[in-house]
Design an enzyme around this catalytic site. Sequence first.
Site, short mmCIF file in Angstrom:
data_model
loop_
_atom_site.label_atom_id
_atom_site.label_comp_id
_atom_site.label_asym_id
_atom_site.label_seq_id
_atom_site.Cartn_x
_atom_site.Cartn_y
_atom_site.Cartn_z
N HIS A 259 0.81 -1.22 0.00
CA HIS A 259 0.00 0.00 0.00
C HIS A 259 0.83 1.26 0.00
CE1 HIS A 259 1.14 -0.81 4.10
NE2 HIS A 259 0.73 0.37 4.49
N CYS A 260 2.18 1.14 -0.05
CA CYS A 260 3.02 2.33 0.04
C CYS A 260 3.94 2.52 -1.17
CB CYS A 260 3.88 2.28 1.31
SG CYS A 260 2.94 2.52 2.83
N ILE A 261 4.89 1.60 -1.37
CA ILE A 261 5.95 1.81 -2.35
C ILE A 261 5.43 2.02 -3.77
CG2 ILE A 261 8.12 0.92 -3.29
CD1 ILE A 261 8.20 1.77 -0.36
N ASP A 264 2.64 5.65 -3.08
CA ASP A 264 2.96 6.95 -2.46
C ASP A 264 3.82 7.86 -3.32
OD1 ASP A 264 1.50 5.88 -0.44
OD2 ASP A 264 3.12 5.78 1.03
#
Length: 419
Positions: A259-261, A264
Site C-alpha cells: 500500500h506504500c511503495i 505513495d
Amino acid sequence: MSNDVVILGLGYVGLPLAQEAIKAGLTVLGYDVNAKVVDSLNAGRSHVDDLSDADIAQMLAGGFRATTDETEIASAKTAVICVPTPLSADGGPDLGAVDSATRAVARNLRPGMVVILESTTYPGTTDEYVRPILEAGGLTAGTDFHLAFSPERIDPGNKQYGPHNTPKVVGGHTEACTEAAAAFYGRFVATVVRTKGTREAETAKLLENTYRHINIALVNEMAKFCHHLGIDLWDVIKAASSKPFGFQAFYPGPGVGGHCIPIDPNYLSHNVRAKLGYPFRFVELAQEINATMPAYVARRAQNILNDAGKAINGASVLLLGVTYKPNIADKRESPATPLARALAGLGAKLSFHDPYVQHWDVPGVDAIRVDDLETAVAQADLVILVQKHQQYDADHLASIAQRFFDTRGATSGDDAVRL
C-alpha cells in the site's frame, strides 16, 4: 468527553494504533463505515495480519469498542483519521475516504478537540483540503481546535518495529497544534519528531517511500544488465554491503507491491506536475522500471523453459508466494498478480502455493491452489519463487524441482536460476 481518542478507519493502520493506545491506558473508540468490520471487531475477531483474535480480545477487555455511529465522534478529545488513499484515475490520491471521514469529524467537532490526519497524501492536503471542511462549521483551526498531520509508518509483519518504537513524525497547523498532537502521541509512542508544519510532515512520508522506490528501481535495472553480463548481482550486493558507511542494501525482485511503495511516490510526482508544471523524472523513471519487472520475470521464465527445450505455451508453472511481502497474508498490489497475467498471456498453465493465502483471484487467469507443496514443486515444469515466506526452504525446494527460478535471492546453491 468520555474517550481519549476516536480512530477513524480500523484497518492496517488504525487498528494497531488503537491497540497501542489501549496498552497505554487510553480510552479508545474505533469508528468505521464498514458494519461487518465493526461487528467482527466487537465480537473479538481480527481482520489484519499483525493482530490476532486474542489481541482484539485484550483490546475489548481494555475498553475498546468499535462503532458505525458518527455522533460518538463528539465524545473524543482527539480524532485520528486513518483511512486509505488509493490512486485515482489521474495518478493522484483518491481523497474520497479522507473527505468522508473529515466531514464526519466536522459534523461532530467540539472546541478543544485535536484532529490528526494520518492518511498518506500529497503536501498541502491537511491545510488546503481538510482544514476548510473542519472550519466550515465556524470553529477555527489553531484557535478553537488543533489540527495536525502525522504520517502512518506501519510496516505489516515487522516484528521489531511497531507503533510504540517507530518514531512518530508530527506537524501542526500552528506550533500549538504540533504540541497538542505531540502530547497525544507522547502518551504511547516512545519518540515524537516535530516538523515545522503539516506540509513538512506530509512530504517526509513521501520522501521515505520515494527513497525506497528509486533504490529498488536501481537494483532492478542492475539485475537486468548483470544477467546479460553473467554477473551475480546478489554476490555484488553482499560485497557492497560490507562497507560500513555510505551504502544501504536494496534487493531486486519481481516487482514492488503493498500500500506504500508502488503508490505513495506517485502522489509526489502528481503534485509536482499539477502545481509546478514539470515531471518528477526520478519518480516516473523508477515507476517505469519497477512496473516492467513482472513482464521481465515472465520473459526470463520463458527463456529458462526454452533452454530446456520446452515451450512456455502449455507448460505447468508453479508460483510460490503471492503476497506483496513475506510472512503476511496481504496481497495488495502484489507483483504476483501482473506476473500471473504475463505468464498466462504466454500460454502457461498456472498453479500457486502460499501458506497465508487460501483464495487468490486474478481476473482472466486460472491459477489453481496446490496443497501438497513438495509434490507440486517436483511435478511442475517450472517453479518460480515470487515471495520468500519463512515456511519455504528454498534450497531444498530447488533441489527437488525440475527447474527453479528464484526472484528473491533466497537460494545459495546451483539448483536454482536467480534473478
